[in-house]
Design an enzyme around this catalytic site. Structure first.
Site, PDB file in Angstrom:
ATOM      1  N   GLU A  76      40.480  39.725  38.015  1.00  0.00           N
ATOM      2  CA  GLU A  76      40.189  38.400  38.573  1.00  0.00           C
ATOM      3  C   GLU A  76      39.726  38.441  40.022  1.00  0.00           C
ATOM      4  OE1 GLU A  76      42.858  35.264  36.802  1.00  0.00           O
ATOM      5  OE2 GLU A  76      44.346  36.760  37.353  1.00  0.00           O
TER       6      GLU A  76
ATOM      7  N   ARG B 200      51.195  35.839  29.742  1.00  0.00           N
ATOM      8  CA  ARG B 200      50.999  36.344  31.097  1.00  0.00           C
ATOM      9  C   ARG B 200      52.180  35.999  31.975  1.00  0.00           C
ATOM     10  NH1 ARG B 200      46.058  33.688  34.225  1.00  0.00           N
ATOM     11  NH2 ARG B 200      47.608  32.070  34.525  1.00  0.00           N
TER      12      ARG B 200
ATOM     13  N   HIS C 107      44.841  21.701  36.788  1.00  0.00           N
ATOM     14  CA  HIS C 107      45.928  21.390  35.854  1.00  0.00           C
ATOM     15  C   HIS C 107      45.509  20.293  34.878  1.00  0.00           C
ATOM     16  CE1 HIS C 107      49.621  19.289  34.558  1.00  0.00           C
ATOM     17  NE2 HIS C 107      50.104  20.519  34.494  1.00  0.00           N
TER      18      HIS C 107
ATOM     19  N   ARG D 144      49.680  30.956  29.252  1.00  0.00           N
ATOM     20  CA  ARG D 144      50.074  30.872  30.664  1.00  0.00           C
ATOM     21  C   ARG D 144      51.560  30.529  30.766  1.00  0.00           C
ATOM     22  NH1 ARG D 144      44.780  28.361  30.817  1.00  0.00           N
ATOM     23  NH2 ARG D 144      43.484  29.166  32.514  1.00  0.00           N
TER      24      ARG D 144
END
Ligand code: PEP
Ligand code: MG
Length: 456
Positions: free
Chosen positions: A325, A229, A81, A182
């Site tokens: 992924e 997403r 993050h 995101r």
């Protein structure tokens, strides 16, 4: 530690002396006083120009991160993050320092270099240096990379966005669109878990909240495409939020209840996210595309597609796709393509994590997080080849999409686009342009070799 004790430390330490080091995760040099943040409640103590020193940042620390001159964390790797958000904000940062919160102390003046990953004792503060610090590295200036003379490339160069507030800065790079927006940072910045948000404010408010945030990015980029997403937040991050007490405790959140696997178990929640996309489409934002994270196989993608259909998203007029992924999704790429996707995004942060069994958030193994491992390169090349055969667009959205050598490799393999960090767009574009010209030159030379030499 008292201010006197801190002064005593400063006295024995020479300016320039290294105090701690880690992974330079957001470039830039910053000088300022240390503020140790042990608990999110303490984030209010961060003033403009302070350097945040903490174990790991959390989504509700973003306002404090914006105010700060720099960020240093004990934990985390290049895809944590702290690393992702600081890059977008243009705030210099170093992650994975191990013991910064123990070694550094409140009010200590330090200088951090977000490129080299070093933290040193700052030069003594003088009136002119204070002014210079403030002027030399204001977030706004760092935030404005030059776009002049950018080459146009056949391979599109896009940009990743997590924080809608960084959208204009991202759009100003001249990138060809957003390769990855995101949603989790949008949702987490409400300080509530999605369930809690819906319980407190209702479903319509939730849909509106998300769509208005995506809209900021869609506006900044219109008509360039924005791939947003659906939620991919690990339970340990959600647990920090209001309502987080209901999150399951998992030993390996990265391997756990996240991404599409959670969405498919909680279809009513993901349908609210999809309604946010539909709302934007209905408003005329035809540049907003839906992307699903972490499928393992075609069935995951099919079930997600059915949910899109249930909320009425028109797949004929709006592109949609999936992240690739996991090792399983790489092997299932042909079947996934058959589900009708328009694009795939190579999520190398997770591909590397899962193929090399290296926890992306564990600083102890960060040196083993190797995007260039032959297995990874081979896997990506296979996915691109399969997609090119079926006219499915490919992009890379992981951190390695900002690396010049990766850009060159992927252009040679025929990728359709790359999506980079804001600060890397210019360089990636240059590398892509050069790689494309080299391919053309090599092809021309080969053609010449086929021609019989004639010496008149
Ligand atoms: C990735 O895994 O490479 C990716 C882009 O997704 P995230 O970092 O959000 O998991
Ligand atoms: Mg991922």
């Amino acid at each position: 530690m008292t201010a006197n004790e801190t002064e005593a430390i400063d006295e024995v330490q020479e300016p320039g002396e290294e105090l701690v080091s880690g992974y330079g995760s957001s470039p830039g040099v910053a000088t300022g006083p240390v503020r140790i943040v042990e608990d999110i409640d303490e984030a209010d103590r961060i003033d403009e120009g302070d350097v945040i020193v903490t174990e790991m940042t959390a989504p509700d620390m973003v306002p404090a991160m914006k105010r700060s001159a720099g960020i240093i964390t004990d934990e985390g790797g290049m895809t944590s993050h702290a690393a992702i958000v600081s890059r977008e904000l243009g705030v210099p940062a170093i992650v994975g320092c191990g013991e910064a919160t123990a070694v550094l102390s409140d009010d200590q003046r330090i200088t951090l270099d977000g490129q080299k990953g070093t933290v040193v004792v700052a030069e003594p503060e003088t009136e002119s240096s204070t002014a210079a610090d403030a002027e030399a590295d204001p977030a706004g200036e760092r935030a404005d990379p030059s776009t002049g003379g950018a080459p146009t490339t056949a391979t599109e160069v896009k940009v990743n966005v997590s924080i809608p507030d960084a959208a204009q800065r991202a759009a100003d790079t001249g990138a060809d669109g957003v390769g990855l927006l995101r949603l989790e940072h949008i949702l987490l910045s409400t300080s509530k878990t999605p369930e809690k948000y819906v319980a407190d404010h209702g479903e319509d408010a939730f849909v509106e909240e998300i769509s208005e945030e995506i809209r900021k990015v869609a506006d900044a980029f219109y008509p360039r495409p924005v791939r947003a997403r659906t939620l991919d937040a690990p339970t340990d991050e959600l647990a920090e939020l209001e309502g987080g007490e209901n999150e399951p405790h998992e030993h390996n959140p990265m391997l756990g209840y996240r991404g599409i696997r959670r969405s498919l178990k909680e279809p009513e929640m993901v349908k609210l996210e999809l309604r946010a996309f539909k709302r934007l489409h209905d408003m005329g934002y035809d540049n907003v595309e839906v992307m699903f994270p972490l499928p393992n196989d075609a069935e995951d993608v099919r079930r997600a597609r059915e949910l899109m259909d249930e909320v009425g998203i028109d797949r004929e007029t709006h592109d949609w796709g999936a992240m690739i992924e996991t090792p399983a999704s790489i092997r299932a790429i042909d079947e996934i393509i058959d589900e009708g996707i328009d694009f795939v995004a190579l999520g190398t942060n997770d591909i590397v994590q899962f193929m090399l069994a290296v926890d992306r958030n564990n600083a102890m193994v960060a040196d083993r997080f190797d995007d260039f491992h032959p297995t990874i390169l081979e896997a990506m090349a296979e996915v691109i080849e399969a997609c090119n055969e079926h006219d499915v667009d490919t992009t890379i959205t992981g951190q390695s999409g900002s690396h010049p050598d990766m850009a060159k490799f992927l252009v040679e393999k025929g990728i359709s686009s790359l999506s980079s960090n804001i600060d890397a767009v210019d360089e990636v574009r240059r590398v892509v342009a050069r790689a494309e010209r080299k391919l053309l030159l090599d092809a021309a030379r080969e053609d010449l070799d086929d021609v019989e030499p004639r010496l008149d």
